[in-house]
Design an enzyme around this catalytic site. Sequence first.
Site, PDB file in Angstrom:
ATOM      1  N   GLU A 129       0.828  -1.212   0.000  1.00 25.41           N
ATOM      2  CA  GLU A 129       0.000   0.000   0.000  1.00 25.41           C
ATOM      3  C   GLU A 129       0.861   1.260   0.000  1.00 25.41           C
ATOM      4  O   GLU A 129       0.808   2.082   0.910  1.00 25.41           O
ATOM      5  CB  GLU A 129      -0.947  -0.002   1.207  1.00 25.41           C
ATOM      6  CG  GLU A 129      -2.001  -1.092   1.105  1.00 25.41           C
ATOM      7  CD  GLU A 129      -3.073  -1.000   2.175  1.00 25.41           C
ATOM      8  OE1 GLU A 129      -2.799  -0.426   3.243  1.00 25.41           O
ATOM      9  OE2 GLU A 129      -4.187  -1.493   1.946  1.00 25.41           O
ATOM     10  N   GLU A 170      -5.172  -8.233  -1.154  1.00 26.92           N
ATOM     11  CA  GLU A 170      -5.947  -8.146   0.088  1.00 26.92           C
ATOM     12  C   GLU A 170      -7.403  -7.860  -0.227  1.00 26.92           C
ATOM     13  O   GLU A 170      -7.709  -6.969  -1.028  1.00 26.92           O
ATOM     14  CB  GLU A 170      -5.462  -6.986   0.974  1.00 26.92           C
ATOM     15  CG  GLU A 170      -4.148  -7.210   1.641  1.00 26.92           C
ATOM     16  CD  GLU A 170      -3.734  -6.036   2.536  1.00 26.92           C
ATOM     17  OE1 GLU A 170      -4.612  -5.336   3.092  1.00 26.92           O
ATOM     18  OE2 GLU A 170      -2.521  -5.831   2.669  1.00 26.92           O
TER      19      GLU A 170
HETATM   20  C1  BGP Z   1      -4.244  -2.769   4.897  1.00 30.49           C
HETATM   21  C2  BGP Z   1      -2.924  -3.347   5.286  1.00 30.49           C
HETATM   22  C3  BGP Z   1      -2.964  -4.624   6.019  1.00 30.49           C
HETATM   23  C4  BGP Z   1      -4.220  -4.900   6.804  1.00 30.49           C
HETATM   24  C5  BGP Z   1      -5.502  -4.322   6.243  1.00 30.49           C
HETATM   25  C6  BGP Z   1      -6.678  -4.256   7.183  1.00 30.49           C
HETATM   26  O1  BGP Z   1      -4.156  -1.395   5.008  1.00 30.49           O
HETATM   27  O2  BGP Z   1      -2.085  -3.557   4.169  1.00 30.49           O
HETATM   28  O3  BGP Z   1      -1.773  -4.728   6.711  1.00 30.49           O
HETATM   29  O4  BGP Z   1      -4.074  -4.893   8.126  1.00 30.49           O
HETATM   30  O5  BGP Z   1      -5.318  -3.049   5.706  1.00 30.49           O
HETATM   31  O6  BGP Z   1      -6.564  -3.155   8.040  1.00 30.49           O
HETATM   32  P1  BGP Z   1      -6.711  -3.263   9.600  1.00 30.49           P
HETATM   33  O7  BGP Z   1      -5.740  -4.281  10.050  1.00 30.49           O
HETATM   34  O8  BGP Z   1      -6.398  -1.931  10.135  1.00 30.49           O
HETATM   35  O9  BGP Z   1      -8.117  -3.694   9.846  1.00 30.49           O
END
Ligand code: BGP
Length: 514
Positions: free
Chosen positions: A196, A390
Amino acid sequence: MSRVTNTPFPEGFLWGGATAANQIEGGWDEGGRGPAAGDFAIHLPKEQRSKINGEMYKDVNVKQIERIEKNPENYNLAKRRGVDFYHRYKEDIALMAEMGFSVFRMSISWSRIYPNGDDAQPNEEGLKFYDDVFDELHKYGIEPLVTLDHFDVPLNLIKKYSGFKSRETIDCFEKYCETVFTRYKGKVKYWLTFNEINCVLTNPYACSGVLLNDQSERTYELVYNVSHNQFVASAKAVILAHKIDPEMKVGCMLCRLENYAASTKPEDVLQTVFEDHFNFFYTDVQAKGEYPYYIHRFFKEHNIKIDMKPEDAEILKAGKVDFISISYYMSYVAQYKNQEIIEPTGSLVAVIKNPNLAMSEAGWPIDPVGFRTALNRIYDRYGLPIFIAENGLGSTDHPGENGYVCDDDRIEYMKGHVREMREAIEDGVDVFGYAWWGPMDLVSSGTSEISKRYGMIGIDADNDGNGTYNRFKKKSFYYYKKLIASNGADLENNIGDQPLDDWCANGKYTVENV
Ligand code: BGP
């Protein structure tokens, strides 16, 4: 419009899950690992979180690091614990194999390889750990897809250089890349450079290791220069990978923020163009190898000067990525705010509510159709293969009286998104794999809680680190397993004879071939 529901995905489509070292490994001070960004992220209960602190640990600053170093016991440093993948990776991989995974997205902890980021020699124990993990994956025919830096800059580089604010960090990153490409040649084919990469705009510490005194220092000039250094670092990594092993495929990773006009007003529609510029800027540079036309006006009007070295343009051109990867969780609404110049509002949270969409518990709008739109837009723009790095739903689990977690919300979220991804493929988009975020529960990136659960594999642990950390299967485990076994065709999970709800009732699931 016809739909292609219940049609298998293309042969060889990669199904799996995605994680990050700092959210799963634990063992933060074992095996010669040095400290890194996530080790200083504090978990705070919801009531104590301010608007900035507690969201994406954006407020980690010079003072906070000093305070934590002095009295670590006063803080809940959940990322140091992770979910103990460091010791339990064999069990986790076996469970993923049981679900039928053909791909596992993980990241290497940079500071396990170079504990200080700038050491003369790599740490053999760290290198050996990932050798073992990759071997274990291959044992089950699971392809590792590896992120080189998933919010994980070594602390020493954060303190010494303010991470990617300095070009010295580019050199350290290049050396680290050379080490892991050489070592894992033949074991790892797919790589991502920065997770990201666009998150630097809101979270320069987490995303790029930039250490600020306070948030007032987070200017456009700063973050776009940091991005530039990361572009150069990423391009150098692509060049190196191709040189070391021409079989390697290296991608970029964008947090895709699909957006809609708040109304049919031409200005609101224009705003969506600005929003896309703001978001696609990153993939534009990484996929096309140069700064896009629209950014120059933005830079000029915000007095942003990029410290571009004479050789950079050539590096960016030579280091174009082989594929695009995205995270996709939600869409948002864009509204023109009378600004005369391109001014983005791009946000991870829904500022303007979209009345057509339901929200997750965390307030993230759930929008599977937006996923299809995003995939079409991205493919239209780049014509490169796309990997879903993701997609997932974080929510609280509610075990039944018998203790079983029947996570229908997670299943519905997946079903909707997989259905739309299949449609996008039918539209002609080249999507070659899908990784559900968090195949096992893990520590949240934004809030360092574990109670925002993503996993199909549950973990018996709470936000304070209490629990056995034992793994267990949720209903979604069986759902995903059936889905993968049918190569995406059995969306409704009605192939086979026993409904999954039987499992919820008595924990017995007897369909042998599932
Ligand atoms: C993205 C990241 C991940 C992941 C996901 C969910 O921004 O790449 O690392 O964690 O989001 O976010 P969160 O864990 O804050 O719910």
